[in-house]
Design an enzyme around this catalytic site. Structure first.
Site, PDB file in Angstrom:
ATOM      1  N   CYS A   2      -9.574 -86.721   6.950  1.00 35.15           N
ATOM      2  CA  CYS A   2     -10.638 -86.291   7.834  1.00 35.15           C
ATOM      3  C   CYS A   2     -10.741 -84.769   7.828  1.00 35.15           C
ATOM      4  O   CYS A   2     -10.009 -84.080   7.134  1.00 35.15           O
ATOM      5  CB  CYS A   2     -10.366 -86.772   9.255  1.00 35.15           C
ATOM      6  SG  CYS A   2     -10.050 -88.542   9.376  1.00 35.15           S
ATOM      7  N   GLY A  78      -4.903 -86.897   8.352  1.00 35.44           N
ATOM      8  CA  GLY A  78      -3.694 -87.235   7.621  1.00 35.44           C
ATOM      9  C   GLY A  78      -3.374 -88.709   7.624  1.00 35.44           C
ATOM     10  O   GLY A  78      -4.204 -89.549   7.968  1.00 35.44           O
ATOM     11  N   LEU A 263      -4.039 -91.679 -10.527  1.00 39.86           N
ATOM     12  CA  LEU A 263      -4.428 -90.725 -11.560  1.00 39.86           C
ATOM     13  C   LEU A 263      -3.406 -90.813 -12.689  1.00 39.86           C
ATOM     14  O   LEU A 263      -2.201 -90.826 -12.437  1.00 39.86           O
ATOM     15  CB  LEU A 263      -4.495 -89.313 -10.997  1.00 39.86           C
ATOM     16  CG  LEU A 263      -5.323 -89.129  -9.718  1.00 39.86           C
ATOM     17  CD1 LEU A 263      -5.458 -87.646  -9.373  1.00 39.86           C
ATOM     18  CD2 LEU A 263      -6.688 -89.772  -9.843  1.00 39.86           C
ATOM     19  N   SER A 377      -1.417 -89.317  -6.848  1.00 41.88           N
ATOM     20  CA  SER A 377      -1.340 -88.245  -7.844  1.00 41.88           C
ATOM     21  C   SER A 377       0.099 -87.769  -8.029  1.00 41.88           C
ATOM     22  O   SER A 377       0.895 -87.779  -7.092  1.00 41.88           O
ATOM     23  CB  SER A 377      -2.215 -87.067  -7.401  1.00 41.88           C
ATOM     24  OG  SER A 377      -2.009 -85.938  -8.230  1.00 41.88           O
TER      25      SER A 377
END
EC number: 6.3.5.4
Length: 614
Positions: A2, A78, A263, A377
């Site tokens: 957010c 978060g 990723l 990631s």
């Protein structure tokens, strides 16, 4: 994920400021495209933009709670990865929950434990809580600084937000940059000193820090820091513990009520996370996971191997896709898009950044967002486990400055004489380096190579890693994508920080202990592949485009960057052989094309934000 913003101002009717609060909140719409909320109750005004990840139906913010006669309100950016355990404990303590989202768990934790709640959190977060009983705002940021939080204490107001753009809309916050801010841009940048907001009126709440703001003023303090302790495990035990921590961290971070992807670059770090995620999905019956990779159109035609990027990623990505049988998406970026996105990347960051490394990530995240809301990631493994070349080269270890800034004279030489004399860039850099080294928690009696490598590890975790986390947050959230970074789990980092260097490079390889921990998880050829960094474009068309942009800036007398730079020196650079190379040369990390793109971003930033220099 957010975006949060707001202000607290004593002795003023903030209900008259609702329009300002809405503007500040809406400036963060990219961070939270799914919903918006504001709340004003003197002396506090909070705004929130929501990206729905957990309990999309019930997690609206600002979120309120009442305990007895005391009211509490939170805005939060978060994820709490240990929310289930916290919720169970809070239920046992008599709390009740209306939602399944971690926002309510965070707020209940504050109600139960007060400011000490942050010591219980495992996650990435930046939040502000209005405590009506104490008449104070409590703010905190996660231990490694994955999520951002800026603030300004202007006159009798505290103004805060996830990004500078929200604060700059407040009339008490000006886009002014002084000598320290210019030094951050030209000599430290694109890294930033922790706590420094570049703009004179802005500060960044440091990672692992909390703040209490009341009528008595501001109090900030650290609630966590890296500690040096003797490492008790042998090699086998260490490898087992590293794998256990990484697997636990990843499985916590795969929790989501919206699609999650990984990723995949074909390197050790991302391949390991993708493999562990596939295994978890298979064990829990969640089906096939999607993976994404990025490259540039025709990049293979122009690739030149060098020490920082010894090989192309494409074949290794395909190797892992075949091995894991993921639903893979190959994203290719046009060079024209990359140049055009330099401006957008600067706007997302509110500052000049990492040039094409920023703009390519921004474009990559926009494509991922079409199919997923959350991505995993491999960021930060090199800082934590010692993967970068500067961990292994004596000339960089002994440079006496940050190893990613080993050409400060060259960078300072780009500045006009007046600016050099005003900001004293080399002195500023030396002071920041001394400050960082003085923080290192050496063990009693630790000397020589052991102490040197602890210093290097500390500098990477506390100074360089935030640069990449800053980039990852802004570029991904600019596209409305949440990116989670399992290698940044504070338990893992604390443990690895104390592994002796000889054990970290077991087998004589960078990140040797991580490779050993992942034996059986990855094929051996991938497991022992030499590090390759985030891909850059090697197309000479990109160099030509960004070089021309700089020359156009130099030819335009209205360009705001001109009083700050040595125009003759930069013209000479533009015609030099180094400027025609994609090899790292400018401070080791910045190639000729990246330098020109960075200067273009600085000029665009000065113009767009109408930055005053004083």
């Amino acid at each position: 994920m957010c975006g949060i913003t707001g202000f607290v101002q004593w002795n003023r009717d903030l209900t008259q400021e609702s329009e300002l609060l809405v503007r500040m909140t809406d400036s963060l719409s990219n961070r939270g495209p799914d919903a918006s909320g504001t709340w004003i109750s003197n002396p506090c005004a909070f705004g929130h933009r929501r990206l729905s990840v957990m309990d999309p139906e019930n997690g609206a913010q600002p979120m309120h709670a009442l305990q007895g006669d005391t009211s509490y309100t939170v805005v939060y950016n978060g994820e709490l990865y240990n929310a289930p355990e916290l919720k169970k404990e809070l239920l046992q303590r008599g709390h009740h929950f209306r939602t399944q989202c971690d926002t309510e768990v965070l707020l209940a934790s504050y109600i139960e434990w007060g400011p000490a709640c942050v010591e219980k959190f495992n996650g990435i977060f930046a939040f502000a809580i209005w405590d009506g009983g104490r008449e104070q705002v409590f703010m905190a940021r996660d231990r490694l600084g994955v999520k951002p939080l800026f603030y300004s204490h202007a006159k009798d107001a505290l103004i805060f937000g996830s990004e500078p753009k929200a604060l700059l809309l407040h009339p008490d916050v000006e886009a002014v940059v002084g000598p320290e801010g210019l030094a951050e841009i030209f000599i430290v940048g694109p890294a930033r000193t922790p706590g420094h907001g570049v703009y004179s009126s802005l500060h960044e709440l440091k990672p692992a820090h909390a703040m209490i703001y009341s009528r008595n003023g501001i109090k900030t303090y650290a609630y966590w820091k890296l500690e040096s302790v003797n490492h008790e495990h042998n090699l086998e035990e260490t490898a087992v513990e590293v794998r256990r921590l990484l697997q636990d961290t990843l499985e916590r971070q795969l929790a989501s009520d919206v699609p999650v992807c990984s990723l995949l670059s074909g390197g050790l770090d991302s391949s390991a996370l993708s493999a562990l995620a596939v295994d978890y999905y298979n064990r829990t019956g969640q089906g096939q996971i999607s993976t994404y990779s990025v490259d540039y159109v025709d990049n293979a035609k122009h690739f030149q191997a060098h020490s920082f990027q010894p090989g192309a990623d494409g074949p290794w990505i395909q190797r892992m896709v075949d091995e894991l049988k993921t639903d893979h998406h190959w994203i290719e970026i046009e060079n024209g898009e990359l140049v055009h996105a330099l401006s957008q990347a600067m706007l997302v960051r509110d500052l000049p950044g990492m040039a094409d490394v920023d703009s390519s990530l921004y474009l990559f995240c926009k494509e991922i967002k079409k199919g997923a809301t959350v991505a995993i990631s491999g960021e930060a493994a090199d800082e934590v486990f010692g993967g970068y070349p500067w961990f292994h080269r004596d000339e960089m270890l002994n440079s006496g400055t940050f190893p990613w800034s080993v050409a400060p004279d060259m960078r300072a030489g780009l500045l006009s004489q007046d600016i050099r004399e005003w900001i004293r860039p080399l002195d500023y850099l030396a002071d920041r380096y001394s400050d960082a080294v003085a923080e290192v928690p050496l063990l009693d009696g630790e000397t020589g190579k052991t102490a040197q490598m602890r210093v290097m590890s500390y500098l990477n975790i506390t100074r360089f890693m935030p640069t990449l986390l800053d980039r990852k947050d802004r570029m991904s959230m600019g596209a409305g994508l949440e990116v989670r970074v399992p290698y940044c789990d504070h338990r893992l980092i604390q443990y690895v920080f104390n592994i002796p260097w000889e054990m970290k490079i077991t087998g004589g390889r960078e990140k040797g202990i991580l490779r050993k921990a992942l034996e059986g998880v990855l094929p051996d050829d991938v497991l022992y592949r030499k590090k390759s960094p985030y891909p850059k474009t090697h197309n000479p068309q990109y160099l030509a485009a960004v070089k021309q942009q700089v020359l156009d800036i130099l030819d335009d007398p209205a360009s705001p960057i001109l009083p700050l730079i040595d125009k003759v020196q930069i013209r000479n650079l533009a015609s030099s052989p180094e400027a025609s190379s994609n090899l790292p040369w400018f401070g080791q990390l910045m190639s000729g094309p990246q330098l020109f793109a960075y200067l273009t971003q600085i000029n665009g930033w000065l113009k767009t934000y109408n930055v005053a220099i004083r």
